[in-house]
Structures are given as C-alpha cells and as structure tokens.
Design an enzyme around this catalytic site. Structure first.
Site, PDB file in Angstrom:
ATOM      1  N   HIS A 177      82.852  65.054  32.229  1.00 56.02           N
ATOM      2  CA  HIS A 177      83.059  66.592  32.401  1.00 56.02           C
ATOM      3  C   HIS A 177      83.928  66.768  33.669  1.00 56.02           C
ATOM      4  CE1 HIS A 177      82.895  70.646  30.428  1.00 56.02           C
ATOM      5  NE2 HIS A 177      83.141  70.934  31.902  1.00 56.02           N
ATOM      6  N   GLU A 207      78.764  63.790  20.484  1.00 54.32           N
ATOM      7  CA  GLU A 207      78.162  64.540  21.149  1.00 54.32           C
ATOM      8  C   GLU A 207      77.976  65.970  20.298  1.00 54.32           C
ATOM      9  OE1 GLU A 207      80.487  63.226  25.392  1.00 54.32           O
ATOM     10  OE2 GLU A 207      80.805  65.271  24.306  1.00 54.32           O
ATOM     11  N   HIS A 252      83.058  65.715  19.659  1.00 52.97           N
ATOM     12  CA  HIS A 252      81.937  66.732  20.084  1.00 52.97           C
ATOM     13  C   HIS A 252      82.177  67.642  18.987  1.00 52.97           C
ATOM     14  CE1 HIS A 252      79.502  69.008  23.078  1.00 52.97           C
ATOM     15  NE2 HIS A 252      79.330  69.578  22.172  1.00 52.97           N
TER      16      HIS A 252
END
Length: 251
Positions: A204, A84, A57
């Site tokens: 998450h 991401e 990410h």
C-alpha cells in the site's frame, strides 16, 4: 540520510518477491467498455518482464477487477497468484473456486475507494480463524492485512494464518516528509512476525522512491504487492522498465 535500522538488511539478504496488482489496468479497461488493455495479456507480459506474482483485489461492485477476471486468470498466471479481499460469502466462494497461491484477507468496506486499515485481529479472531481454516483445508496460503502493530501481529498468529501483510501507507507518508523514524513500527512488527513464525508481506503506497529504504530495513520481507504507484510510474517510464526498476531495488 541516516540508515536507522541497517542491521535488518544484513539479516535477510534474499530478494523480496514483487507481485504486481493489476486492478488499475482493469479500471482503464472498464472505462471504455472494451478489452483494452487486455488484462490476460497484461498479466502474461508482467510475468515475462520479471514480476514474481500477480495480485488482484475484486470488490463486490466489480468496478475494476471482475469476478470473471479471477476465473480467466486462473490458468494464465504461472507465478504466484494472490487474490485480496474482504471475506464475504461471495469472495470466499470465488477463492475456493479459483484456488490461488495465496488469499489476502482485507477488511475493506464495500464502498471503500481503497484499503485504509488493517484487521483488528483480536476483535475478529474467531471469524478470521474460521475463514482461514476453510482456505488452508484447500491448500491455499493465507495472509492477513494488518497495521504495523506487534499486538495485532501476535493476534494474527493465533488465527492460524501463514503470513501477515503490513499496511504501509503510514510509512509511505512519513518517508515522503523525510521522517525516517516512521519505519520503526514496521521494523518492530516484522520482528514480531518472525518470532511468531509468520511469513511477512507488505503493501500500500509503496513506490520507486520509498521501496529501497523499506526493503533495506525490514527483516524477513518475503513479498510486496504494488499496483497503483507502479502503473502510474509506467505511464512515464514504461511497464517493463518500471518492473525491472522495482526488481533491482528489491534485491
């Protein structure tokens, strides 16, 4: 401990894929300015230990994953490569250059410590549709980061995305407090995704404590992306051991 939605585990018995987010390894590397740990070798090792994907990410300030890391990993990752990020122009250009297996669109602010909300897929439908069309034209699978809200899942389906990724922080917090009903919105969102013919990912704050219950009760779960907790757990238990512990829970 009651299993509230055990029917779900009977509807989807295949193993859910584990994609390891290596952002925290990049944070550790950057702290000393050298190349320890070696991010490329780490990705190779993680795959060798059994993980079915590598997630990164990159953020605009490159405080952990650098844009060059994405380029360097392009020819290294042999499983699924997931990038991401917030689809700002710089990010879009990077994804089109690297052409990962999957791009996950996350609406995080440039100064966010970590992702903290899913997309409002109704409000941003036009923008998301345009970005997704660009990626899909290049053969890149797309996923939208969303809250566990069937309404937002339905909105995601209208953008043309291939998958949604459920933002699981709320589940993790409720599980830690022993409140098992906290999984209910995620079950409903998963059912809606299936009805909309969307693939389902999640991520998450998932960890070794809460992942098994989540897997058992969320139908049609294709992939989870786990980074922070997995790396923290590996400090005590070892990276290879922790990856295999996750794989066991995801069967």
């Amino acid at each position: 401990m009651p299993i509230l939605y055990f029917w779900a585990s009977k509807t989807k018995t295949s193993m859910t894929k584990l994609s390891v987010n290596i952002n925290k390894l990049a944070t550790l590397r950057n702290a000393r300015g050298g190349n320890m740990p070696d991010l490329i070798q780490s990705a190779k090792d993680i795959e060798a230990f059994g993980a079915q994907g590598i997630t990164i990410h990159p953020r605009p300030d490159e405080r952990h994953i650098r844009y060059q890391d994405a380029r360097d990993l392009k020819d290294v990752v042999t499983t699924e490569f997931n990038i991401e990020g917030n689809p700002i122009p710089k990010f879009i250009d990077l994804v089109l250059e690297v052409k990962p297996t999957q791009v996950t669109l996350v609406p995080d602010a440039e100064d966010a410590i970590t992702s903290n909300a899913g997309w409002d897929t109704r409000k941003h439908s036009g923008f998301l549709s345009e970005v997704i069309a660009v990626f899909k034209e290049q053969g890149i699978r797309t996923s939208i980061f969303v809250d566990a809200d069937p309404y937002m899942v339905e909105g995601a389906a209208k953008t043309g995305t291939d998958r949604v990724e459920l933002y699981t922080e709320a589940y993790a917090k409720s599980f830690a407090k022993g409140y098992l009903q906290g999984i209910k919105p995620f079950v409903e969102a998963a059912k809606t995704a299936h009805e909309m013919q969307l693939g389902l990912n999640a991520g998450h704050d998932l960890n070794l404590e809460n992942i098994k219950y989540f897997k058992e009760n969320i139908p049609h779960l294709l992939e989870v992306s786990i980074g922070h907790a997995l790396i923290c757990e590996s400090v005590y238990l070892g990276l290879e051991n922790v990856i295999n512990m996750y794989l066991h829970r995801l069967k």
